[in-house]
Design an enzyme around this catalytic site. Structure first.
Site, PDB file in Angstrom:
ATOM      1  N   LYS A 124       1.035  -1.449  -0.042  1.00 34.75           N
ATOM      2  CA  LYS A 124      -0.092   0.005  -0.120  1.00 34.75           C
ATOM      3  C   LYS A 124       0.972   1.215  -0.110  1.00 34.75           C
ATOM      4  O   LYS A 124       2.039   1.182   0.095  1.00 34.75           O
ATOM      5  CB  LYS A 124      -0.858  -0.082   1.089  1.00 34.75           C
ATOM      6  CG  LYS A 124      -1.922  -1.045   1.142  1.00 34.75           C
ATOM      7  CD  LYS A 124      -2.875  -1.130   2.362  1.00 34.75           C
ATOM      8  CE  LYS A 124      -3.814  -2.331   2.251  1.00 34.75           C
ATOM      9  NZ  LYS A 124      -4.686  -2.278   3.240  1.00 34.75           N
ATOM     10  N   TYR A 177     -12.134  -2.146  -3.558  1.00 34.03           N
ATOM     11  CA  TYR A 177     -12.905  -2.218  -2.132  1.00 34.03           C
ATOM     12  C   TYR A 177     -14.436  -2.081  -2.034  1.00 34.03           C
ATOM     13  O   TYR A 177     -14.914  -1.859  -1.190  1.00 34.03           O
ATOM     14  CB  TYR A 177     -12.160  -1.165  -1.195  1.00 34.03           C
ATOM     15  CG  TYR A 177     -10.943  -1.451  -0.755  1.00 34.03           C
ATOM     16  CD1 TYR A 177     -10.753  -2.685   0.058  1.00 34.03           C
ATOM     17  CD2 TYR A 177      -9.713  -0.576  -0.963  1.00 34.03           C
ATOM     18  CE1 TYR A 177      -9.243  -3.051   0.420  1.00 34.03           C
ATOM     19  CE2 TYR A 177      -8.330  -0.910  -0.592  1.00 34.03           C
ATOM     20  CZ  TYR A 177      -8.089  -2.104   0.130  1.00 34.03           C
ATOM     21  OH  TYR A 177      -6.993  -2.340   0.754  1.00 34.03           O
ATOM     22  N   ASN A 206      -1.809  -0.279   7.315  1.00 31.84           N
ATOM     23  CA  ASN A 206      -1.249  -1.746   7.410  1.00 31.84           C
ATOM     24  C   ASN A 206      -0.597  -2.313   6.223  1.00 31.84           C
ATOM     25  O   ASN A 206      -0.458  -3.418   6.465  1.00 31.84           O
ATOM     26  CB  ASN A 206      -2.496  -2.611   7.996  1.00 31.84           C
ATOM     27  CG  ASN A 206      -3.701  -2.692   7.031  1.00 31.84           C
ATOM     28  OD1 ASN A 206      -3.380  -2.075   5.786  1.00 31.84           O
ATOM     29  ND2 ASN A 206      -4.785  -3.471   7.276  1.00 31.84           N
ATOM     30  N   HIS A 231      -1.852  -5.396   1.143  1.00 33.41           N
ATOM     31  CA  HIS A 231      -3.125  -6.022   0.884  1.00 33.41           C
ATOM     32  C   HIS A 231      -2.958  -7.478   0.388  1.00 33.41           C
ATOM     33  O   HIS A 231      -1.815  -7.574  -0.400  1.00 33.41           O
ATOM     34  CB  HIS A 231      -3.917  -5.187   0.114  1.00 33.41           C
ATOM     35  CG  HIS A 231      -4.962  -5.952  -0.703  1.00 33.41           C
ATOM     36  ND1 HIS A 231      -6.108  -6.077  -0.139  1.00 33.41           N
ATOM     37  CD2 HIS A 231      -5.000  -6.821  -1.803  1.00 33.41           C
ATOM     38  CE1 HIS A 231      -6.975  -7.063  -0.851  1.00 33.41           C
ATOM     39  NE2 HIS A 231      -6.217  -7.337  -1.921  1.00 33.41           N
ATOM     40  N   GLU A 241      -9.282 -10.023  -8.229  1.00 31.25           N
ATOM     41  CA  GLU A 241      -8.436  -8.815  -8.192  1.00 31.25           C
ATOM     42  C   GLU A 241      -7.185  -8.605  -9.382  1.00 31.25           C
ATOM     43  O   GLU A 241      -6.782  -7.914  -9.573  1.00 31.25           O
ATOM     44  CB  GLU A 241      -8.015  -8.876  -6.665  1.00 31.25           C
ATOM     45  CG  GLU A 241      -8.796  -8.425  -5.900  1.00 31.25           C
ATOM     46  CD  GLU A 241      -8.616  -8.757  -4.317  1.00 31.25           C
ATOM     47  OE1 GLU A 241      -7.516  -9.147  -3.936  1.00 31.25           O
ATOM     48  OE2 GLU A 241      -9.511  -8.591  -3.526  1.00 31.25           O
TER      49      GLU A 241
HETATM   50  P1  RTP Z   1      -6.954  -5.906   2.876  1.00 34.11           P
HETATM   51  O1  RTP Z   1      -8.427  -6.091   2.145  1.00 34.11           O
HETATM   52  O2  RTP Z   1      -6.695  -4.593   2.901  1.00 34.11           O
HETATM   53  O3  RTP Z   1      -6.045  -7.002   2.347  1.00 34.11           O
HETATM   54  O4  RTP Z   1      -7.105  -5.913   4.489  1.00 34.11           O
HETATM   55  P2  RTP Z   1      -7.880  -7.192   5.122  1.00 34.11           P
HETATM   56  O5  RTP Z   1      -8.469  -7.933   4.091  1.00 34.11           O
HETATM   57  O6  RTP Z   1      -7.086  -7.741   6.192  1.00 34.11           O
HETATM   58  O7  RTP Z   1      -9.189  -6.242   5.967  1.00 34.11           O
HETATM   59  P3  RTP Z   1     -10.490  -5.912   5.237  1.00 34.11           P
HETATM   60  O8  RTP Z   1     -11.556  -6.242   6.275  1.00 34.11           O
HETATM   61  O9  RTP Z   1     -10.849  -6.197   3.767  1.00 34.11           O
HETATM   62  O10 RTP Z   1     -10.530  -4.249   5.358  1.00 34.11           O
HETATM   63  C1  RTP Z   1      -9.736  -3.534   4.417  1.00 34.11           C
HETATM   64  C2  RTP Z   1      -8.988  -2.475   4.824  1.00 34.11           C
HETATM   65  O11 RTP Z   1      -9.823  -1.634   5.429  1.00 34.11           O
HETATM   66  C3  RTP Z   1      -9.155  -1.022   6.476  1.00 34.11           C
HETATM   67  N1  RTP Z   1      -9.903  -1.101   7.813  1.00 34.11           N
HETATM   68  N2  RTP Z   1     -10.116   0.026   8.486  1.00 34.11           N
HETATM   69  N3  RTP Z   1     -11.065   1.514  10.560  1.00 34.11           N
HETATM   70  C4  RTP Z   1     -11.330   0.477  10.370  1.00 34.11           C
HETATM   71  O12 RTP Z   1     -11.909   0.049  11.388  1.00 34.11           O
HETATM   72  C5  RTP Z   1     -11.043  -0.292   9.359  1.00 34.11           C
HETATM   73  N4  RTP Z   1     -10.972  -1.650   9.197  1.00 34.11           N
HETATM   74  C6  RTP Z   1     -10.664  -1.887   8.034  1.00 34.11           C
HETATM   75  C7  RTP Z   1      -7.679  -1.714   6.669  1.00 34.11           C
HETATM   76  O13 RTP Z   1      -6.743  -1.096   6.080  1.00 34.11           O
HETATM   77  C8  RTP Z   1      -7.837  -2.960   5.820  1.00 34.11           C
HETATM   78  O14 RTP Z   1      -6.782  -3.396   5.362  1.00 34.11           O
HETATM   79 MG    MG Z   2      -9.693  -7.583   2.444  1.00 34.28          MG
END
Ligand code: RTP
Ligand code: MG
Length: 148
Positions: free
Chosen positions: A9, A49, A112, A115, A126
């Site tokens: 990212k 997203y 974080n 991705h 994707e």
């Molecule tokens: P990613 O899609 O980025 O790989 O991350 P992930 O699967 O581990 O998590 P996901 O639930 O898909 O969430 C996507 C991204 O949204 C941001 N996020 N912010 N502020 C919040 O509570 C919150 N929750 C999620 C994070 O940057 C996450 O990577």
């Molecule tokens: Mg995700």
């Protein structure tokens, strides 16, 4: 062989973590099938997203992922989708184990570092969203006989 989409990212690019992250996937034994530094458009961010469009953090998420270049990659290997997620660590770096990418390099959920696709369907979707077919390379590596 299975493929997944992984992306450093904008925070990871700005913090010079691309090399370290590529190195972890290489050392693990995965094979790079494609990679590029790119600026994500508003439209691509909202599509990528899309599953989070109802969440309160959606706007912030789209702003962040378009705030600077990302390093997009396709990695290939046995069970690479689940293993890449393990190597990344928990979504919130504060919950991520040490020796994972988010555990080693992140402090907050909003920034974080990395991705990775979360399922076979996400990986297919994707990869198609970010890469043209001709940007992906199918090739043999001598190391593969020492890994499999
Ligand atoms: P990613 O899609 O980025 O790989 O991350 P992930 O699967 O581990 O998590 P996901 O639930 O898909 O969430 C996507 C991204 O949204 C941001 N996020 N912010 N502020 C919040 O509570 C919150 N929750 C999620 C994070 O940057 C996450 O990577
Ligand atoms: Mg995700």
């Amino acid at each position: 062989m299975e493929r997944t989409f992984v992306m450093v990212k904008p925070d990871g690019v700005q913090r010079n973590l691309v090399g370290d992250i590529v190195s972890r996937f290489e050392s693990k034994g995965f094979k790079l099938a494609g990679a590029k530094l790119m600026q994500i458009s508003q439209n691509l961010a909202e599509t990528h997203y899309g599953e989070h469009s109802d969440k309160p953090f959606f706007g912030e998420l789209v702003d962040f992922i378009t705030s600077g270049p990302v390093f997009a990659m396709v990695w290939e290997g046995e069970n690479v989708i689940a293993t890449a997620r393990k190597m990344m660590g928990a979504t919130n770096p504060q919950d991520a184990d040490v020796a994972t990418i988010r555990g080693d390099f992140g402090l907050t959920v909003g920034k974080n570092v990395i991705h990775g696709s979360d399922s076979e369907e996400s990986a297919k979707r994707e990869i198609e969203l970010f890469f043209l077919n001709e940007e992906l390379v199918d090739y043999q590596k001598d190391q593969d006989t020492w890994i499999y």
